[in-house]
Design an enzyme around this catalytic site. Sequence first.
Site, PDB file in Angstrom:
ATOM      1  CB  SER A 177      -8.241  -5.203   4.361  1.00 16.33           C
ATOM      2  OG  SER A 177      -8.665  -3.918   4.718  1.00 16.33           O
ATOM      3  NE  ARG A 186     -13.570   4.795  -0.814  1.00 13.40           N
ATOM      4  CZ  ARG A 186     -12.396   4.703  -0.197  1.00 13.40           C
ATOM      5  NH1 ARG A 186     -11.954   5.704   0.516  1.00 13.40           N
ATOM      6  NH2 ARG A 186     -11.684   3.598  -0.302  1.00 13.40           N
ATOM      7  CD1 TRP A 187     -11.110   7.911  -9.588  1.00 11.15           C
ATOM      8  CD2 TRP A 187     -12.567   6.751 -10.850  1.00 11.15           C
ATOM      9  NE1 TRP A 187     -10.919   8.285 -10.895  1.00 11.15           N
ATOM     10  CE2 TRP A 187     -11.803   7.583 -11.690  1.00 11.15           C
ATOM     11  CE3 TRP A 187     -13.536   5.926 -11.425  1.00 11.15           C
ATOM     12  CZ2 TRP A 187     -11.974   7.618 -13.077  1.00 11.15           C
ATOM     13  CZ3 TRP A 187     -13.720   5.961 -12.804  1.00 11.15           C
ATOM     14  CH2 TRP A 187     -12.943   6.807 -13.616  1.00 11.15           C
ATOM     15  CG  ASP A 235     -10.008   0.516  -0.610  1.00 11.26           C
ATOM     16  OD1 ASP A 235     -11.058   0.186  -1.199  1.00 11.26           O
ATOM     17  OD2 ASP A 235     -10.005   0.947   0.559  1.00 11.26           O
ATOM     18  CD  GLU A 269     -12.582 -10.571   4.689  1.00 11.04           C
ATOM     19  OE1 GLU A 269     -11.777 -10.352   3.748  1.00 11.04           O
ATOM     20  OE2 GLU A 269     -12.390 -11.440   5.562  1.00 11.04           O
ATOM     21  CG  ASN A 270     -13.697  -7.470  -1.763  1.00 17.31           C
ATOM     22  OD1 ASN A 270     -12.582  -7.420  -2.273  1.00 17.31           O
ATOM     23  ND2 ASN A 270     -14.132  -6.532  -0.931  1.00 17.31           N
ATOM     24  CB  SER A 312     -10.877  -9.535   0.293  1.00 11.73           C
ATOM     25  OG  SER A 312     -12.134  -8.915   0.485  1.00 11.73           O
ATOM     26  NE  ARG A 314      -6.934  -0.045   2.326  1.00  9.69           N
ATOM     27  CZ  ARG A 314      -7.705  -0.970   2.874  1.00  9.69           C
ATOM     28  NH1 ARG A 314      -7.189  -1.846   3.698  1.00  9.69           N
ATOM     29  NH2 ARG A 314      -8.992  -1.028   2.610  1.00  9.69           N
TER      30      ARG A 314
END
Length: 241
Positions: free
Chosen positions: A188, A23-24, A19, A66-67, A64, A180
């Site tokens: 998740s 953001r990176w 994860d 969800e992704n 995932s 994680r």
Amino acid sequence: MSENKIIERLPKHIAIIMDGNGRWAKKRLMPRLKGHQQGVSRMVGLLQYAYKLGVDYMTVYALSTENLNRPKEELAGLYDLIRTQFESAMAQLDKYEVRVKIIGDVSLLPKDVQEIVQKVEKKTEKFTGKGLNVALAYGSRAELVRAVNQAIEAGEKLTEESLSNLLYTGGQPDPDLVIRTGKEKRLSNFLLYQSAYAELYFSDKMFPEFLDEDLQKAIEDYSNRTRRFGKTDEQRREENL
Ligand code: FPP
């Protein structure tokens, strides 16, 4: 800590929730996809490092269920990444003779992406030394429902062991350590049944900046923990005598 001590208590199976790619990239004013690209090369580096240390199984959470609801452009970018990088990324593991298995509902992926990942599975089928599960369109609850339905259709009463064998990871050792990255502290929907007794390790680092030495630190941390599997220290000591 000496290298020996790490080897002594090396996890057999490590699972990683990769994860923080987005953001990176954002922090560096780059598009999110740049973060995923960086994530792929970091993933390969970590896998090579783990196999070199002697870890037998690795599982990486690449996408995932969800992704799959991410904005169309990002999802398209992720699929393109698989199209352009997956085969070459996996080929970089050939020297460790890694059998690659895709876990998840592959039918949810575009047809050509399905073919690419299945080709790699086929190509590495001959390897028996090490294992890599790449979780794509994966969700643990869906995996469990699928397994239970299979048992119902077969008219079979489940046991803990038979259910475990019906999961995508059937026949493999459960993960000993789940890592994680990216600061969040949750699972998740990842390997919920398989990780019942796993040690959990959370890193504040974003995945692209999670270095080999950070993996080593996580393994050192794992090797210092006492795993009792619900038993008392005395019972575990007696078992180990
Ligand atoms: C989570 O970061 C990461 C993903 C959804 C994708 C991870 C995928 C890879 C590292 C590459 C897999 C590709 C291949 C070829 C196997 P995030 O986007 O949720 O980051 P964020 O939380 O900072 O937004």
